[in-house]
Design a protein around this motif. Sequence first.
Motif, mmCIF file in Angstrom:
data_model
loop_
_atom_site.group_PDB
_atom_site.id
_atom_site.type_symbol
_atom_site.label_atom_id
_atom_site.label_comp_id
_atom_site.label_asym_id
_atom_site.label_seq_id
_atom_site.Cartn_x
_atom_site.Cartn_y
_atom_site.Cartn_z
ATOM 1 N N GLY A 1 50.722 32.704 49.101
ATOM 2 C CA GLY A 1 50.672 32.666 50.554
ATOM 3 C C GLY A 1 49.723 33.652 51.202
ATOM 4 N N VAL A 2 49.001 34.446 50.411
ATOM 5 C CA VAL A 2 48.006 35.362 50.967
ATOM 6 C C VAL A 2 46.637 34.766 50.658
ATOM 7 N N ASP A 3 45.800 34.683 51.671
ATOM 8 C CA ASP A 3 44.446 34.165 51.477
ATOM 9 C C ASP A 3 43.791 34.935 50.328
ATOM 10 N N PRO A 4 43.267 34.235 49.317
ATOM 11 C CA PRO A 4 42.683 34.926 48.161
ATOM 12 C C PRO A 4 41.585 35.927 48.519
ATOM 13 N N ALA A 5 40.740 35.594 49.486
ATOM 14 C CA ALA A 5 39.676 36.533 49.884
ATOM 15 C C ALA A 5 40.285 37.811 50.463
ATOM 16 N N LEU B 1 40.239 41.820 49.063
ATOM 17 C CA LEU B 1 39.878 42.977 49.890
ATOM 18 C C LEU B 1 40.961 44.048 49.834
ATOM 19 N N ILE B 2 42.211 43.624 49.914
ATOM 20 C CA ILE B 2 43.335 44.571 49.836
ATOM 21 C C ILE B 2 43.307 45.304 48.495
ATOM 22 N N LYS B 3 43.142 44.551 47.415
ATOM 23 C CA LYS B 3 43.163 45.169 46.084
ATOM 24 C C LYS B 3 41.986 46.117 45.882
ATOM 25 N N ILE B 4 40.830 45.731 46.358
ATOM 26 C CA ILE B 4 39.656 46.598 46.200
ATOM 27 C C ILE B 4 39.812 47.859 47.026
ATOM 28 N N ARG B 5 40.233 47.713 48.283
ATOM 29 C CA ARG B 5 40.330 48.900 49.145
ATOM 30 C C ARG B 5 41.376 49.884 48.637
ATOM 31 N N GLU C 1 56.397 36.423 58.110
ATOM 32 C CA GLU C 1 56.365 36.065 56.690
ATOM 33 C C GLU C 1 55.028 36.451 56.063
ATOM 34 N N GLU C 2 53.931 36.173 56.760
ATOM 35 C CA GLU C 2 52.611 36.548 56.253
ATOM 36 C C GLU C 2 52.499 38.060 56.112
ATOM 37 N N LEU C 3 53.018 38.782 57.109
ATOM 38 C CA LEU C 3 52.954 40.240 57.079
ATOM 39 C C LEU C 3 53.744 40.787 55.896
ATOM 40 N N ALA C 4 54.897 40.205 55.635
ATOM 41 C CA ALA C 4 55.693 40.632 54.480
ATOM 42 C C ALA C 4 54.911 40.411 53.185
ATOM 43 N N LYS C 5 54.172 39.311 53.107
ATOM 44 C CA LYS C 5 53.371 39.020 51.913
ATOM 45 C C LYS C 5 52.202 40.002 51.782
ATOM 46 N N VAL C 6 51.595 40.356 52.891
ATOM 47 C CA VAL C 6 50.516 41.345 52.858
ATOM 48 C C VAL C 6 51.066 42.694 52.391
ATOM 49 N N ILE C 7 52.224 43.081 52.906
ATOM 50 C CA ILE C 7 52.846 44.339 52.471
ATOM 51 C C ILE C 7 53.132 44.282 50.974
ATOM 52 N N ALA C 8 53.658 43.147 50.503
ATOM 53 C CA ALA C 8 53.933 42.996 49.069
ATOM 54 C C ALA C 8 52.649 43.157 48.261
ATOM 55 N N GLU D 1 41.330 40.571 58.862
ATOM 56 C CA GLU D 1 41.040 41.392 57.686
ATOM 57 C C GLU D 1 41.064 42.873 58.033
ATOM 58 N N LEU D 2 40.514 43.218 59.189
ATOM 59 C CA LEU D 2 40.505 44.624 59.608
ATOM 60 C C LEU D 2 41.929 45.155 59.770
ATOM 61 N N ALA D 3 42.808 44.344 60.343
ATOM 62 C CA ALA D 3 44.208 44.762 60.501
ATOM 63 C C ALA D 3 44.855 44.962 59.133
ATOM 64 N N ALA D 4 44.572 44.075 58.195
ATOM 65 C CA ALA D 4 45.128 44.204 56.842
ATOM 66 C C ALA D 4 44.558 45.425 56.125
ATOM 67 N N LEU D 5 43.285 45.715 56.328
ATOM 68 C CA LEU D 5 42.681 46.891 55.710
ATOM 69 C C LEU D 5 43.271 48.186 56.271
ATOM 70 N N ALA D 6 43.492 48.214 57.573
ATOM 71 C CA ALA D 6 44.118 49.395 58.176
ATOM 72 C C ALA D 6 45.530 49.589 57.629
ATOM 73 N N LEU D 7 46.265 48.490 57.493
ATOM 74 C CA LEU D 7 47.614 48.574 56.933
ATOM 75 C C LEU D 7 47.558 49.004 55.469
ATOM 76 N N THR D 8 46.580 48.493 54.727
ATOM 77 C CA THR D 8 46.410 48.888 53.325
ATOM 78 C C THR D 8 46.205 50.391 53.219
ATOM 79 N N GLU D 9 45.356 50.934 54.063
ATOM 80 C CA GLU D 9 45.117 52.379 54.023
ATOM 81 C C GLU D 9 46.363 53.161 54.397
ATOM 82 N N ALA D 10 47.073 52.714 55.433
ATOM 83 C CA ALA D 10 48.260 53.434 55.880
ATOM 84 C C ALA D 10 49.350 53.426 54.805
#
Length: 168
Positions: free
Chosen positions: A44-48, A52-56, A134-141, A101-110
């Motif tokens: 459920g998370v866009d592969p691209a 980005l999350i994994k790399i950052r 639901e998407e946000l929970a998946k991004v956090i996961a 993507e920017l919002a997800a990257l900021a969350l990744t850093e935090a």
Amino acid sequence: MTTTTAHSPVQELAHEHAPRMPFAERVPDFYRAMLRLEQEAAKGVDPALYHLIKIRASQINHCAFCLDMHTKDALAEGETTERVVQLAAWQESRHFYTERELAALALTEAVTVLTDGFVPDEVYAAAARHFDEEELAKVIAAIVVINSWNRIAVTTRMVPGHYTPRAR
């Protein structure tokens, strides 16, 4: 190992370190559980975005093994070199990424750094504006899983440079 570049003569590269232990062999059930977590986190998370999350997170955690793996995977799946290179400075290179993507990257850093001991409300709120719950929970996961992998790889000194993306 030696290397030649357009700008320099043949140079000897630094010695490649050995891994501290074969982690997957020592705790195979745990390792398989981590692989299952990875599979669930990716659903459920866009592969691209997931790349980005994994790399950052791997950049922040100085995980060379994961950087090697996830940049190769991202490039093999069509991500641009420019976006991968600029990811280390995404805040200054915002125009390469979508607002989502920017919002997800900021969350990744935090989540990865937790400098203040918590994820700031404004970072979470920005992510919540771009992802439903639901998407946000998946991004956090996804962020949690890559941070776990980074800690395993850095602690056991997994060796970068030998990963080859599998054909999809």
